[in-house]
Every structure is written in C-alpha cells, then in structure tokens.
Enzyme design. Sequence first.
Site, short mmCIF file in Angstrom:
data_model
loop_
_atom_site.label_atom_id
_atom_site.label_comp_id
_atom_site.label_asym_id
_atom_site.label_seq_id
_atom_site.Cartn_x
_atom_site.Cartn_y
_atom_site.Cartn_z
N HIS A 39 0.90 -1.22 -0.12
CA HIS A 39 0.01 -0.11 -0.02
C HIS A 39 0.88 1.19 0.05
O HIS A 39 0.63 2.26 -0.63
CB HIS A 39 -0.82 0.04 1.39
CG HIS A 39 -1.95 -1.03 1.31
ND1 HIS A 39 -1.64 -2.15 2.22
CD2 HIS A 39 -3.00 -1.31 0.62
CE1 HIS A 39 -2.63 -2.95 2.25
NE2 HIS A 39 -3.63 -2.41 1.25
N VAL A 181 4.15 -5.22 -5.16
CA VAL A 181 5.44 -5.38 -4.17
C VAL A 181 5.68 -6.81 -3.62
O VAL A 181 4.56 -7.34 -3.26
CB VAL A 181 5.11 -4.31 -3.12
CG1 VAL A 181 6.33 -4.39 -2.36
CG2 VAL A 181 5.24 -2.80 -3.82
#
Length: 288
Positions: A39, A181
């Site tokens: 995030h 990620v």
Amino acid sequence: MSLLELISRDELRQQVNHWQQQQRVVALVPTMGNLHAGHLSLVQLARQQADVVVVSIFVNPTQFGAGEDFGNYPRTLDSDREQLIQAQCDALFMPGVEALYPFGSEEFTKVQAPASLANTLCGLNRPGHFDGVLSVVARLFNLIQPQLAIFGEKDFQQLLLIRRMVMDLGMPQKIIPARTVRVASGLAMSSRNHYLSDAARQQATLLQQTLHQVATQLQTGKRDITGLETAAMDSLREAGFDPDYVAIRDAETLATVSGSELPAALRILVAARLNGTRLIDNIACSIK
Ligand code: PAF
C-alpha cells in the site's frame, strides 16, 4: 507532518472544496486498511503525481460474499495511521458504512460489472464481488473527486474492471496501475498473508514460481494453453494448494486465448487456497 482525518461526508465535502479552490491535484489510494509496504508503494506513486494524497480505509461489506472473511478481515487502524504519517500521506478518509451507503449496504445503488470481464477468474468463485468493488469505488470517486487514483496490479482483474467502469461511465479519473510489491521470497504482499503460518508463507512462494514457469514455457514455444494451465494446477495441488484457477489470458480483456494466435501481451493469473486462505497473484508475459 500531520494526517488529516476525515470521517463524515460533510467533513470530506468541505475539504474537497478547499482543495478544489486551491486547484490542487488530488490522488486517491483506496484501501481496506491493514496497510503494508504494498500500500505504501501506492502512496509513494500518488505523491509523485499529485499535490494531495488521500488514502481511504473502508472494509467494504458489499464486496464480501456469504462465508467470506468480512468479519475477520484484519482491522489495524493505529498501525495504519502511523504508516500513513511516515509515508507523508495528507489525508485519511475512514468513513463508516452510513457515509458510503446512506441507505444501508443491503439495498443500494449498484454498479454492475460487465459480465465478460467480471464473471471469470475471481468472479466465478466470488459472485457479486466486483459489483461491490465498483459500487464502492464509484462512491469514493464521487465523494472525493480525485483527478487520479492508484490501484495495484496484484488485483489485476479489479484494475481492468475499474478502468472499464471509468471509460464506460465517463468518469474523469485517471487510473494509474502500480506494480506488485513482493517480499524477498517472491510472495506478493497481501493483508491476507497474515492468516498464514511462517511455513505456509514459505510454501506460498510457489505461486509466483508457478507463474514464472508457465511464462517460460510460453516463451520457449509451448502453445498448449489448456495443458499448461492444467499442469500448473496439478503441481499446485501436489504441493498442498487448492487452486481455483491458473489462467493464461489476454492482458487487455482477460479473454481466453488460443495457442495458434496468441496476443502479444498475456497475463498469467493464479488463485489458490492454502490452509483455507485464498491467495492471488499474476504476472505479465509477452510473446514476441
Ligand atoms: O483492493 C482493495 O483493497 C479493494 O477492493 C478496494 C479497491 C479498496 C475497494 O474496496
């Protein structure tokens, strides 16, 4: 740096008016909280593109099906707040249900996701899920009126559906995709990784490895699409996963592809349960 916290529609409206008067470019990063480095990479991307970064945290009831993890979904507001301050986010919008669904979340004005994109892959196992996602994202766009919004590629089907909604409904938002990620082992970061034991987390790295194996096979000329998908599912099963799908799809439309005329841009996607936790991942694959 301080983090502006907004809860009600009225507070948000006032702040949005203020940003608009100042002609500030606003970026929205919609989340369900339980923030992690994935995030924060979206926040960082937003900061590069906008004057004001708003993160929303809302565990959206309408995108969870019966028996899914709505009740258990990790809610970690204190740590989320801390991370947002570190990441230099400007504002946190954390509405209650009544701010997003003033008439309740049972009967509400719904955005219906187009079937060809929604009723496949994750949509098959999660009926109504993408209607819930689009319905909440449309509300967030209307209330916050950001010029741009960032969505992670990890939820690739969601990203394509949001892009499609924006085009279909003539929404002015620019949708910016952000790369997945991963932790060092290759496992895609996800709030649901918290449900996994250390051993299961290690085992879950097999998802990404499987995707890369399929990509290599395509790139070295294998064209039996169904055979590749089935073999990948079988090897996941042997390793203790319960796979929903391994799919090789057109990266633009998520349409199924045929080995005899592959589009240049493919996406290989997987969803599988490990000890009851449903994990998803995907990678790009280009064929010359
Ligand atoms: O990807 C998510 O976390 C959610 O689906 C989203 C986009 C915040 C909508 O609730």
